[in-house]
Scaffold this motif. Structure first.
Motif, PDB file in Angstrom:
ATOM      1  N   CYS A 122      37.809  41.782  22.356  1.00 35.88           N
ATOM      2  CA  CYS A 122      36.541  41.782  22.781  1.00 35.88           C
ATOM      3  C   CYS A 122      36.078  40.514  23.499  1.00 35.88           C
ATOM      4  N   PRO A 123      35.491  40.811  24.740  1.00 29.66           N
ATOM      5  CA  PRO A 123      35.091  39.588  25.497  1.00 29.66           C
ATOM      6  C   PRO A 123      34.222  38.640  25.074  1.00 29.66           C
ATOM      7  N   ASP A 124      33.405  39.163  23.955  1.00 27.00           N
ATOM      8  CA  ASP A 124      32.315  38.415  23.201  1.00 27.00           C
ATOM      9  C   ASP A 124      32.751  37.384  22.187  1.00 27.00           C
ATOM     10  N   CYS A 125      33.786  38.121  21.212  1.00 28.50           N
ATOM     11  CA  CYS A 125      34.009  37.290  20.228  1.00 28.50           C
ATOM     12  C   CYS A 125      35.846  37.059  20.255  1.00 28.50           C
ATOM     13  N   GLY A 126      36.463  37.887  20.766  1.00 28.36           N
ATOM     14  CA  GLY A 126      37.916  37.709  20.843  1.00 28.36           C
ATOM     15  C   GLY A 126      38.479  38.477  19.814  1.00 28.36           C
ATOM     16  N   GLY A 127      37.668  39.143  18.951  1.00 30.35           N
ATOM     17  CA  GLY A 127      38.397  40.239  18.145  1.00 30.35           C
ATOM     18  C   GLY A 127      38.927  41.480  18.641  1.00 30.35           C
ATOM     19  N   VAL A 128      39.758  42.303  17.690  1.00 26.76           N
ATOM     20  CA  VAL A 128      40.441  43.447  18.156  1.00 26.76           C
ATOM     21  C   VAL A 128      39.256  44.508  18.624  1.00 26.76           C
ATOM     22  N   SER A 145      36.115  46.878  31.549  1.00 29.93           N
ATOM     23  CA  SER A 145      36.815  46.574  32.942  1.00 29.93           C
ATOM     24  C   SER A 145      35.948  45.568  33.739  1.00 29.93           C
ATOM     25  N   GLY A 146      34.925  45.737  33.820  1.00 33.13           N
ATOM     26  CA  GLY A 146      34.085  44.735  34.598  1.00 33.13           C
ATOM     27  C   GLY A 146      34.069  43.433  33.715  1.00 33.13           C
ATOM     28  N   SER A 147      34.117  43.449  32.700  1.00 31.46           N
ATOM     29  CA  SER A 147      33.821  42.074  31.922  1.00 31.46           C
ATOM     30  C   SER A 147      35.224  41.455  32.061  1.00 31.46           C
ATOM     31  N   GLN A 148      36.104  42.248  31.812  1.00 34.95           N
ATOM     32  CA  GLN A 148      37.534  41.469  32.115  1.00 34.95           C
ATOM     33  C   GLN A 148      37.769  40.879  33.483  1.00 34.95           C
ATOM     34  N   GLN A 149      37.394  41.669  34.690  1.00 32.12           N
ATOM     35  CA  GLN A 149      37.549  41.139  35.994  1.00 32.12           C
ATOM     36  C   GLN A 149      36.485  39.960  36.020  1.00 32.12           C
ATOM     37  N   HIS A 150      35.536  39.947  35.413  1.00 32.63           N
ATOM     38  CA  HIS A 150      34.551  38.616  35.407  1.00 32.63           C
ATOM     39  C   HIS A 150      35.180  37.388  34.762  1.00 32.63           C
ATOM     40  N   ARG A 151      35.896  37.712  33.529  1.00 33.86           N
ATOM     41  CA  ARG A 151      36.584  36.726  32.741  1.00 33.86           C
ATOM     42  C   ARG A 151      37.833  36.282  33.652  1.00 33.86           C
ATOM     43  N   LEU A 152      38.383  37.165  34.437  1.00 38.74           N
ATOM     44  CA  LEU A 152      39.582  36.941  35.258  1.00 38.74           C
ATOM     45  C   LEU A 152      39.009  35.954  36.425  1.00 38.74           C
ATOM     46  N   ASP A 153      37.944  36.467  36.962  1.00 45.78           N
ATOM     47  CA  ASP A 153      37.491  35.575  38.086  1.00 45.78           C
ATOM     48  C   ASP A 153      37.161  33.976  37.843  1.00 45.78           C
ATOM     49  N   TRP A 212      38.964  30.556  39.002  1.00 49.83           N
ATOM     50  CA  TRP A 212      38.174  29.322  39.566  1.00 49.83           C
ATOM     51  C   TRP A 212      38.399  27.990  38.768  1.00 49.83           C
ATOM     52  N   ALA A 213      38.644  28.299  37.555  1.00 48.71           N
ATOM     53  CA  ALA A 213      38.844  26.971  36.803  1.00 48.71           C
ATOM     54  C   ALA A 213      40.236  26.354  36.837  1.00 48.71           C
ATOM     55  N   ALA A 214      41.259  27.465  37.343  1.00 50.68           N
ATOM     56  CA  ALA A 214      42.729  26.965  37.594  1.00 50.68           C
ATOM     57  C   ALA A 214      42.694  26.365  38.861  1.00 50.68           C
ATOM     58  N   GLY A 238      38.968  38.268  45.524  1.00 56.71           N
ATOM     59  CA  GLY A 238      38.912  38.955  44.361  1.00 56.71           C
ATOM     60  C   GLY A 238      38.029  39.943  44.204  1.00 56.71           C
ATOM     61  N   PRO A 239      37.711  40.478  43.058  1.00 50.21           N
ATOM     62  CA  PRO A 239      36.669  41.949  42.760  1.00 50.21           C
ATOM     63  C   PRO A 239      35.272  41.607  43.219  1.00 50.21           C
ATOM     64  N   ASP A 240      34.655  42.836  43.442  1.00 55.07           N
ATOM     65  CA  ASP A 240      33.455  42.758  44.019  1.00 55.07           C
ATOM     66  C   ASP A 240      32.468  42.196  42.845  1.00 55.07           C
TER      67      ASP A 240
END
Length: 352
Positions: free
Chosen positions: A235-241, A267-275, A279-281, A332-334
């Motif tokens: 889960c993008p919000d809490c990290g749970g399954v 999918s959009g949330s995962q792309q946002h987290r990857l982005d 940037w942090a890296a 990266g993603p749009d």
């Protein structure tokens, strides 16, 4: 004489472009509308929604942000406040700070789902303009519980994604432009509901309960696992399954604490987290290169040749990685595909 039930519960969901569509609808609704209208517009949690004032000025019906537990009245428009879900129980509304759905609070699907659970075939679900596929899952539930599914014609919508998704996955009863929406809803309100045996869905009840946070689902995993299977995603919000649900080909996910996502929103949330991670890296590598350059300069000042060479090599390696990573980040993603808050409900767009 037995009272005849009609389609007197109208639930409406909108996102990008929703202020204009809802304003037009409110302007044309009759003052004697024999139905209750409930609206969710995706708004930023950081800004107060002025949608009730806009709708009240636009037409004859009074619109307002309801209090939790407020009784339902016909001829009123109930608008979800920012950062709160608007839900329905028999005879009253609930205003809850439950878990986000598709990254939104308020969200369209919880309103539709709770209305279908509480009122079944009396509900008319309306999906208007908006991005991604919010509203589709809720409209599926409205149809399952015997209600009427209405969608704005995508060709008439400022952002056609939500209507198109609903048309793809739901057996929609009516698809009309906004100019014909009021006459359609007025006609539906006057039509009697076809009575039929109805058994409430445990899945729907469980998902409605998840929004009220009255029962912690973490302590009752069977309530979720009996109609969903564990996925490989977190889960993008809490990290749970996240547990996977498949409703007539429409894929959704929900965690035990109640956060919900459609496949597209996840999918959009995962792309946002990857982005964000990229940037942090990039920042960490740039700082590493800068520190190595400084250490090399300091070593040269003290005539520590071997240390200076070692730090120069580290700086060159980090700078090469920075260049590669920067190219990846910039290609990266749009960002327009990312889920987020769409409308300020004061007529302006949010960029977050």
């Amino acid at each position: 004489m037995k009272n005849v039930q009609t389609h007197d519960i109208i639930v409406i969901g909108a996102s990008t472009g929703g202020v204009e569509a809802l304003t037009l609808l409110a302007r044309q609704l009759p003052a004697d509308l024999a139905a209750t209208v409930l609206v969710v517009l995706h708004v930023s949690s950081q800004h107060r929604s002025y949608l009730p004032e806009i709708l009240t000025r636009s037409g004859p019906l009074k619109a307002h942000h309801p209090r939790d537990g407020e009784a339902l009245e016909k001829g009123r428009i109930y608008v979800a406040p920012n950062d709160r879900h608007l839900l329905l129980e028999p005879g009253r509304v609930r205003v809850m700070k439950g878990p986000r759905e598709n990254g939104h609070r308020p969200a369209v699907d919880p309103l539709f789902r709770s209305a279908a659970s509480a009122y079944g075939p009396r509900v008319v679900g309306v999906v208007l303009t908006g991005a991604l596929d919010c509203g589709t899952a809720g409209l599926l539930t409205v149809k399952k519980e015997g209600g009427v599914a209405v969608v704005q014609d995508p060709r008439d919508a400022l952002c056609p994604d939500m209507p198109r998704s609903a048309l793809e996955f739901v057996a929609v009863d009516h698809c009309v432009p906004m100019g014909e929406m009021t006459s359609l809803l007025t006609r539906l309100v006057s039509q009697p509901v076809k009575s039929r045996p109805r058994k409430r869905s445990r899945q729907v009840e469980t998902e409605v309960t998840a929004m009220t946070v009255d029962i912690p689902l973490m302590e009752e995993p069977p309530a979720l696992t009996e109609f969903a299977k564990p996925s490989h995603f977190s889960c993008p919000d809490c990290g749970g399954v996240l547990f996977e649900l498949d409703e007539e080909g429409f894929m959704r996910f929900r965690c035990r604490t109640g956060h919900g996502y459609t496949g597209e929103a996840l999918s959009g949330s995962q792309q946002h987290r990857l982005d964000a991670a990229l940037w942090a890296a990039l920042r960490a590598l740039e700082e590493s290169a800068a520190l190595a350059r400084r250490m090399a300069a300091r070593a040269k000042e003290r005539n520590h040749i071997h240390s200076a060479e070692r730090f120069d090599e580290r700086a060159l390696a980090a700078e090469a990685q920075v260049e590669l990573l920067r190219r990846a980040v910039l290609s990266g993603p749009d960002p327009s595909a990312m889920p987020g808050e769409d409308e300020a409900a004061d007529g302006s767009e949010q960029t977050g």
